[in-house]
Write an enzyme that holds these catalytic residues in place. Structure first.
Site, PDB file in Angstrom:
ATOM      1  N   GLY A 265      41.960 -38.539  73.535  1.00 30.44           N
ATOM      2  CA  GLY A 265      41.964 -37.206  74.111  1.00 30.44           C
ATOM      3  C   GLY A 265      41.642 -37.148  75.587  1.00 30.44           C
ATOM      4  O   GLY A 265      41.566 -36.052  76.155  1.00 30.44           O
ATOM      5  N   GLU A 289      56.215 -35.502  88.117  1.00 32.10           N
ATOM      6  CA  GLU A 289      57.314 -36.337  88.571  1.00 32.10           C
ATOM      7  C   GLU A 289      57.807 -37.241  87.437  1.00 32.10           C
ATOM      8  O   GLU A 289      57.107 -38.140  86.996  1.00 32.10           O
ATOM      9  CB  GLU A 289      56.854 -37.201  89.754  1.00 32.10           C
ATOM     10  CG  GLU A 289      57.938 -38.104  90.332  1.00 32.10           C
ATOM     11  CD  GLU A 289      57.421 -38.923  91.502  1.00 32.10           C
ATOM     12  OE1 GLU A 289      58.036 -39.930  91.827  1.00 32.10           O
ATOM     13  OE2 GLU A 289      56.374 -38.545  92.075  1.00 32.10           O
TER      14      GLU A 289
END
Length: 465
Positions: A265, A289
């Site tokens: 997590g 990106e």
């Protein structure tokens, strides 16, 4: 004065010597880098040379060696590399039975490893082991000049299906550092080898460009002597673009959670912190990106809960669901895409800093979650997804939607004599894909199936959380 001539032998009396024919040695086939290199991450000197140390799986090692990615000239080659999680120095233990040039030369192993590890590699093993005590405060020293962005997730936990780590108890924090500073540049330089090994398609960022920012995920834990030690769990590199007239855009370029801490997590935690930064600083938006599939999955799982409690989109979602429940969309010739209104897209960007492309991915999940019972309307829902996928691949993204080519006579090259015009309503486009129609349909069906599977998985995870 001329040399004395030897008498010429009689060619008939002396039998001709036969030319011997043989087979040359088989050329060196080389060995794949991944077959002889093992890389371990270690956090204590006792873990060096231990078979129980954490072994990482690099994305691609071949690009650091010869043109074909192989190592030549060695028999029985074995390279074991230890990378410290404390100082991020590396040590390579190289053993082999023999070396011989089999026609491809002998690979310069030292130069190849330098291409990966640069100045972080240490040649002497004792010096490497010593860094576990001499560099124990390296991370704490570097981040001391940064800005702490400690943040607790909305549910108070960093979690996944296998772990529930309370943020408050694990002492996890994110430190923001401007890369143009000496400390941040030094830290990133230490991390470059892991970036090259573990981040697909990565290249180092410019460590002197102040528009780059590092968000470093740190965990503080006391050691055996009771001193607080900082352990680097991961980081993300963000580029801050100027947005006219007086705002900025944040673009996530690299993100890496070190392999021993993955699937716990922490990547989600980093994304939640970045979302908080984007909202609190009122940037234009936060983009990514070229996100890989797994990262995109996590990103969407983070954004969906935020959107579910965002009031401005509730009416738009309800409107789409009502229209989908009216009739059999799958039987209609023209299936609507059910796009969100432009005003909603703008509201999401302004308030949540989620860009349009990402919101449209989330939009399909929001519709799925709102269909009740979903099984009853699944056929129509899949039809809508199929329409969107087909438009994206054959139409909108290729720039050919609603357009066709018409050949015109001319004296010039006939293949270059054409005009492009917009098709009339309902008129089929003459632009064709390379493959036959049956193959196209099968590929589209696979893409739709994969997308629906992904949507269901995200919806399931969101519902569990």
């Amino acid at each position: 004065m001329g040399q004395k001539q030897q008498p010429t032998a009689d060619p008939i009396a002396e039998p001709k010597k036969r030319r011997r024919v043989g087979f040359s040695n088989i050329a060196d086939a080389g060995v794949e880098a991944k077959e002889c290199i093992k890389i371990y991450l270690v956090s204590r000197k006792e873990e060096v040379d231990s078979a129980d140390s954490f072994c990482i799986d690099p994305i691609d090692l071949s690009s650091f060696f010869d043109e074909d990615g192989k190592i030549y000239g060695y028999q029985g080659l074995k390279i074991t590399i230890w990378v410290s999680c404390i100082s991020f120095h590396a040590y390579a233990d190289i053993t082999f039975q023999s070396t011989a040039d089999g026609g491809k030369g002998i690979t310069d192993l030292k130069a190849a490893l330098q291409r990966i590890f640069a100045e972080t590699i240490i040649e002497n093993k004792d010096d490497f082991v010593q860094t576990f005590s001499t560099e124990t405060n390296l991370i704490r020293s570097i981040i001391s000049s940064g800005e702490i962005l400690k943040y607790k997730a909305s549910n108070g936990h960093i979690n996944n299906s296998n772990s529930h780590l309370e943020a408050a108890n694990s002492d996890v924090e994110v430190v923001r550092m401007v890369v143009g500073s000496t400390a941040a540049g030094h830290l990133y330089s230490c991390l470059i080898p892991l970036v090259l090994l573990l981040v697909d398609g990565s290249s180092p960022i410019d460590v002197i460009d102040p528009r780059w920012e590092l968000y470093v995920l740190i965990q503080k834990k006391p050691d055996q002597q009771g001193e607080i030690q900082c352990r680097l769990l991961g980081f993300t590199a963000i580029y801050r673009f100027f947005h006219y007239p007086e705002s900025s855009r944040l673009r996530l370029s690299q993100i890496l959670v070190l392999p021993p801490y993955q699937h716990k997590g922490y990547g989600r935690y980093l994304l939640e912190v970045l979302n908080n930064v984007a909202v609190s600083e009122d940037v234009y938006d936060l983009t990514v990106e070229e996100p890989l599939d797994y990262f995109q999955h996590v990103r969407t799982c983070v954004d969906i809960p935020r959107l579910l409690v965002f009031d401005p989109i509730q009416h738009a979602v309800s409107s789409v669901v009502s229209r989908m429940k009216e009739g059999k969309l799958s039987k209609k010739i023209h299936i609507p895409r059910f796009m969100p209104p432009p005003s909603v897209i703008d509201d999401v960007r302004k308030s949540l800093k989620i860009n349009k492309k990402q919101f449209l991915k989330c939009w399909e999940v929001l519709i799925y979650l709102a269909l009740d019972p979903v099984d009853k309307y699944m056929e129509d829902y899949v039809s809508v997804i199929s329409k969107r996928v087909k438009d994206d691949i054959i139409g909108k993204d290729s720039g050919t939607a609603g357009k066709r080519l018409i050949e015109v006579p001319g004296d010039y090259d006939q293949e270059m004599s054409f005009v492009m015009c917009r098709s009339q309503a309902g008129e089929a486009s003459s632009v064709q894909m390379d493959e036959n129609e049956t193959t196209q349909e099968e590929q589209l069906r696979q893409l739709v199936d994969e997308r629906v599977k992904e949507i269901k998985l995200i919806a399931q995870k969101v519902s569990l959380h």
